[in-house]
Design a protein around this motif. Sequence first.
Motif, PDB file in Angstrom:
ATOM      1  N   GLY A 152     -51.286 -14.532  13.648  1.00 53.86           N
ATOM      2  CA  GLY A 152     -51.913 -14.447  14.598  1.00 53.86           C
ATOM      3  C   GLY A 152     -51.598 -15.678  15.518  1.00 53.86           C
ATOM      4  O   GLY A 152     -51.547 -15.567  16.822  1.00 53.86           O
ATOM      5  N   TYR A 153     -51.311 -16.939  14.964  1.00 54.67           N
ATOM      6  CA  TYR A 153     -51.206 -17.954  15.633  1.00 54.67           C
ATOM      7  C   TYR A 153     -49.571 -17.885  16.269  1.00 54.67           C
ATOM      8  O   TYR A 153     -49.504 -18.704  17.412  1.00 54.67           O
ATOM      9  N   GLY A 154     -48.735 -17.197  15.787  1.00 56.17           N
ATOM     10  CA  GLY A 154     -47.452 -16.937  16.557  1.00 56.17           C
ATOM     11  C   GLY A 154     -47.571 -16.261  17.914  1.00 56.17           C
ATOM     12  O   GLY A 154     -46.710 -16.433  18.723  1.00 56.17           O
ATOM     13  N   TYR A 155     -48.814 -15.659  18.059  1.00 59.51           N
ATOM     14  CA  TYR A 155     -49.061 -14.966  19.516  1.00 59.51           C
ATOM     15  C   TYR A 155     -49.695 -15.780  20.400  1.00 59.51           C
ATOM     16  O   TYR A 155     -50.080 -15.415  21.528  1.00 59.51           O
ATOM     17  N   MET A 156     -50.128 -16.930  20.077  1.00 59.75           N
ATOM     18  CA  MET A 156     -50.862 -17.982  20.946  1.00 59.75           C
ATOM     19  C   MET A 156     -49.965 -18.896  21.613  1.00 59.75           C
ATOM     20  O   MET A 156     -49.031 -19.318  20.965  1.00 59.75           O
ATOM     21  N   ALA A 157     -50.041 -18.841  22.901  1.00 64.88           N
ATOM     22  CA  ALA A 157     -49.371 -19.421  23.538  1.00 64.88           C
ATOM     23  C   ALA A 157     -48.872 -20.822  23.514  1.00 64.88           C
ATOM     24  O   ALA A 157     -47.885 -21.591  23.988  1.00 64.88           O
ATOM     25  N   GLU A 158     -49.961 -21.627  22.871  1.00 67.76           N
ATOM     26  CA  GLU A 158     -49.744 -23.055  22.348  1.00 67.76           C
ATOM     27  C   GLU A 158     -48.772 -23.469  21.579  1.00 67.76           C
ATOM     28  O   GLU A 158     -48.350 -24.358  21.443  1.00 67.76           O
ATOM     29  N   TYR A 159     -48.345 -22.409  20.644  1.00 69.05           N
ATOM     30  CA  TYR A 159     -47.390 -22.574  19.456  1.00 69.05           C
ATOM     31  C   TYR A 159     -45.969 -22.255  20.198  1.00 69.05           C
ATOM     32  O   TYR A 159     -45.759 -21.293  20.969  1.00 69.05           O
ATOM     33  N   PRO A 160     -45.286 -23.336  19.856  1.00 71.37           N
ATOM     34  CA  PRO A 160     -43.953 -23.348  20.436  1.00 71.37           C
ATOM     35  C   PRO A 160     -43.088 -21.949  20.217  1.00 71.37           C
ATOM     36  O   PRO A 160     -42.351 -21.253  20.923  1.00 71.37           O
ATOM     37  N   ILE A 161     -43.191 -21.185  18.985  1.00 71.21           N
ATOM     38  CA  ILE A 161     -42.529 -20.097  18.618  1.00 71.21           C
ATOM     39  C   ILE A 161     -43.011 -18.987  19.400  1.00 71.21           C
ATOM     40  O   ILE A 161     -42.004 -18.069  20.014  1.00 71.21           O
ATOM     41  N   ALA A 162     -44.062 -18.935  20.137  1.00 71.14           N
ATOM     42  CA  ALA A 162     -44.601 -17.896  21.204  1.00 71.14           C
ATOM     43  C   ALA A 162     -43.727 -18.007  22.560  1.00 71.14           C
ATOM     44  O   ALA A 162     -43.179 -17.029  23.034  1.00 71.14           O
TER      45      ALA A 162
ATOM     46  N   GLU B  66     -38.829 -38.389  29.028  1.00 68.78           N
ATOM     47  CA  GLU B  66     -38.564 -37.547  30.553  1.00 68.78           C
ATOM     48  C   GLU B  66     -38.956 -36.305  30.365  1.00 68.78           C
ATOM     49  O   GLU B  66     -39.053 -35.689  31.619  1.00 68.78           O
ATOM     50  N   ILE B  67     -38.929 -35.462  29.429  1.00 69.48           N
ATOM     51  CA  ILE B  67     -38.909 -34.187  29.302  1.00 69.48           C
ATOM     52  C   ILE B  67     -40.339 -33.800  28.535  1.00 69.48           C
ATOM     53  O   ILE B  67     -40.996 -32.868  29.438  1.00 69.48           O
ATOM     54  N   VAL B  68     -40.548 -34.059  27.526  1.00 68.52           N
ATOM     55  CA  VAL B  68     -41.750 -33.742  26.788  1.00 68.52           C
ATOM     56  C   VAL B  68     -43.120 -33.897  27.418  1.00 68.52           C
ATOM     57  O   VAL B  68     -43.729 -33.103  27.717  1.00 68.52           O
ATOM     58  N   PRO B  69     -43.379 -35.040  28.353  1.00 67.99           N
ATOM     59  CA  PRO B  69     -44.551 -35.258  29.088  1.00 67.99           C
ATOM     60  C   PRO B  69     -44.673 -34.286  29.956  1.00 67.99           C
ATOM     61  O   PRO B  69     -45.674 -33.994  30.647  1.00 67.99           O
ATOM     62  N   HIS B  70     -43.389 -33.852  30.615  1.00 71.39           N
ATOM     63  CA  HIS B  70     -43.633 -32.970  31.770  1.00 71.39           C
ATOM     64  C   HIS B  70     -43.532 -31.671  31.789  1.00 71.39           C
ATOM     65  O   HIS B  70     -43.660 -30.777  32.653  1.00 71.39           O
ATOM     66  N   ARG B  71     -42.980 -31.273  30.764  1.00 72.77           N
ATOM     67  CA  ARG B  71     -42.720 -29.819  30.345  1.00 72.77           C
ATOM     68  C   ARG B  71     -43.631 -28.896  30.656  1.00 72.77           C
ATOM     69  O   ARG B  71     -43.236 -27.864  31.435  1.00 72.77           O
ATOM     70  N   GLN B  72     -45.040 -28.841  30.281  1.00 73.18           N
ATOM     71  CA  GLN B  72     -45.886 -27.928  30.493  1.00 73.18           C
ATOM     72  C   GLN B  72     -46.320 -27.860  32.075  1.00 73.18           C
ATOM     73  O   GLN B  72     -46.423 -26.774  32.498  1.00 73.18           O
ATOM     74  N   LYS B  73     -46.105 -28.853  32.731  1.00 71.83           N
ATOM     75  CA  LYS B  73     -46.321 -29.093  34.105  1.00 71.83           C
ATOM     76  C   LYS B  73     -45.196 -28.258  34.862  1.00 71.83           C
ATOM     77  O   LYS B  73     -45.750 -27.372  35.715  1.00 71.83           O
ATOM     78  N   TRP B  74     -43.986 -28.439  34.566  1.00 71.75           N
ATOM     79  CA  TRP B  74     -42.767 -27.676  35.132  1.00 71.75           C
ATOM     80  C   TRP B  74     -43.156 -26.135  34.842  1.00 71.75           C
ATOM     81  O   TRP B  74     -42.707 -25.391  35.837  1.00 71.75           O
ATOM     82  N   GLU B  75     -43.510 -25.512  33.680  1.00 70.62           N
ATOM     83  CA  GLU B  75     -43.748 -24.305  33.635  1.00 70.62           C
ATOM     84  C   GLU B  75     -44.791 -23.712  34.267  1.00 70.62           C
ATOM     85  O   GLU B  75     -44.687 -22.628  34.813  1.00 70.62           O
ATOM     86  N   GLU B  76     -45.726 -24.641  34.474  1.00 69.72           N
ATOM     87  CA  GLU B  76     -47.045 -24.081  35.090  1.00 69.72           C
ATOM     88  C   GLU B  76     -46.711 -23.901  36.675  1.00 69.72           C
ATOM     89  O   GLU B  76     -46.928 -22.990  37.415  1.00 69.72           O
ATOM     90  N   GLN B  77     -45.932 -24.798  37.379  1.00 67.97           N
ATOM     91  CA  GLN B  77     -45.536 -24.947  38.613  1.00 67.97           C
ATOM     92  C   GLN B  77     -44.318 -24.166  39.034  1.00 67.97           C
ATOM     93  O   GLN B  77     -43.687 -23.916  40.080  1.00 67.97           O
TER      94      GLN B  77
ATOM     95  N   GLY C 231     -38.394 -27.319  22.566  1.00 65.50           N
ATOM     96  CA  GLY C 231     -38.826 -25.911  23.469  1.00 65.50           C
ATOM     97  C   GLY C 231     -38.648 -26.217  24.904  1.00 65.50           C
ATOM     98  O   GLY C 231     -39.238 -25.522  25.484  1.00 65.50           O
ATOM     99  N   ALA C 232     -37.700 -27.098  25.239  1.00 68.30           N
ATOM    100  CA  ALA C 232     -37.422 -27.176  26.815  1.00 68.30           C
ATOM    101  C   ALA C 232     -36.505 -26.439  27.104  1.00 68.30           C
ATOM    102  O   ALA C 232     -35.338 -26.797  27.644  1.00 68.30           O
ATOM    103  N   ALA C 233     -36.570 -25.121  27.047  1.00 70.73           N
ATOM    104  CA  ALA C 233     -35.514 -23.853  27.255  1.00 70.73           C
ATOM    105  C   ALA C 233     -35.195 -23.971  28.799  1.00 70.73           C
ATOM    106  O   ALA C 233     -34.109 -23.949  29.369  1.00 70.73           O
ATOM    107  N   SER C 234     -36.295 -24.161  29.544  1.00 68.73           N
ATOM    108  CA  SER C 234     -35.904 -24.036  31.095  1.00 68.73           C
ATOM    109  C   SER C 234     -35.014 -25.436  31.555  1.00 68.73           C
ATOM    110  O   SER C 234     -34.242 -24.981  32.517  1.00 68.73           O
ATOM    111  N   VAL C 235     -35.498 -26.422  31.126  1.00 69.52           N
ATOM    112  CA  VAL C 235     -34.628 -27.514  31.486  1.00 69.52           C
ATOM    113  C   VAL C 235     -33.263 -27.522  31.056  1.00 69.52           C
ATOM    114  O   VAL C 235     -32.232 -27.555  31.621  1.00 69.52           O
TER     115      VAL C 235
END
Length: 384
Positions: free
Chosen positions: A343-353, A24-35, A82-86
Motif C-alpha cells: 500500500g505504501y507504493g501507492y502513496m505519493a510521498e514514496y519515490p517509487i510512486a 541545488e535539486i533536492v531542496p527544490h524538487r517538490q516545489k518544481w513539481e507543484e508549480q 527521483g528528479a526525472a523532470s530535471v
Amino acid sequence: MERGLYTPDHEDFRASVRKFVEREIVPHRQKWEEQRLVDRQVWQVAARQGIIGLGVPEEYGGGGESDIRFRSVVMEELAAVGAASVQLGFSLTEDIAMPYFLELGNEEQKQRWLPGLAAGELISAIAMTEPDAGSDLQGMRTTAVREGDHWLLNGTKTFITNGIQADLVIVAARTEPSAGSRGISLFVVERNTPGFDRGRKLEKIGLHGQDTAELFFRDARVPAANLLGEPGSGLRHLMRCLPRERLAIAMSAQAAAEAAFGWTLEYVRERTAFGRPIATFQNTAFALAEMRTELDVSQAFIDRAMLALNANQLTVEDAAKAKWWATELQQRITDRGLQLHGGYGYMAEYPIAQAFLDGRVQSIYGGTTEIMKEIISRPLIRPS
C-alpha cells in the motif's frame, strides 16, 4: 558485477554532480513539481558547475567533452533522487537538441547560439511531433515558404518538451510539399519571433515539473539565416541525430530502473511481516533476483552502446534496441517495485510512486516501442 565503464575522471565528476544535486535539486524538487515548472536558474547553476554544456567546444564556452559517459553520470545522480523532470529538461538540450547545433550549425550560428546554451542562459527544444503526426515524421503538415530574407512558418506542434521555457526551438517544416521526404527542412525559431505563440502547458500524469507545451506558428517570420543545415535535408538530418537521442532515453531509463530497484531493496529489507523482513520470503527474494539479473544484462548492452557512440559506430538498429528494451524494463522494474512496497507504493510521498508515473512516457517519446521494433526488423526481413 563490476561494470568497468567509468574511469577515475568520471567518478571525480560524479562526486561534483552529487554535491550539485544535493544542494541545488533536492531542496527544490517538490516545489518544481507543484508549480509545474523547473526554475530557469538551475540551468545556469548547472552550467557554472560544468554539469551542462559539456559537449560544446571550449571556443564557444563549453566543456569540450564529447564522451557520453559523463552524461550517463549526470542521469544516474538525478535518477537516484527521483528528479526525472530535471533530467528530461537537461537531456532535451544536452542530448537531443545540442547535436543539431553542433553538427548542422554554420560558424555564424554557432557563435550566436552555443555560448548561451553552454552557459545555461538559453534553453532549447525540438519540435517535430504534430497533433496528426506523431512518430510518422513524413506526415507532418507544418510548412515554411520563403519570402525575401525570411521564411514564413505555419503549423502546430505538440508534446514539446521545454516548450514553455525554450529560447530556441528547432522546428521541422515542409519547404517543398511535393518532394516527400526530401522536402523537409529545419529552422531555429527564437523566443520573440513574430507569429510564434505558445499554447497551454499540457497536464500530464507524470513529469509534472517538466514543461510540455503546444506551439503555434502563424506566418511566423523566421530569418533565412536561421535555416539549420541544408534545405530539403531535414529528414536526413533527423535520422542522423535520432540514434543519439534514443540512446540517451535508454540511458535515462536504465538509471531510473536502477534507482527504483534500490528503493525497493531498501524497503523490503526494512519492512517486516509475520515477524521477519519481507525480503526473506521466497517470492520477494526471487523477484529481487529477477530484477537484478535483468538490470545487469540490460546495463551491459547500454554500456556497449555508449562506447559505440563515443567511437561513432552506434547503429540505428542498436540504438532502437537499447531504447525499446530499457524503457520497457524501466516500467517492469518500477511496477514490480511498487507492488513490493504494498500500500505504501501507492502513496505519493514514496519515490517509487512518482517514478511509476514519470516513467510511463519513456516508451512513447523518441519513437514508440512499436516503431523501434519496426526499425530493428527491417534489415532482418530484407531479402539478402
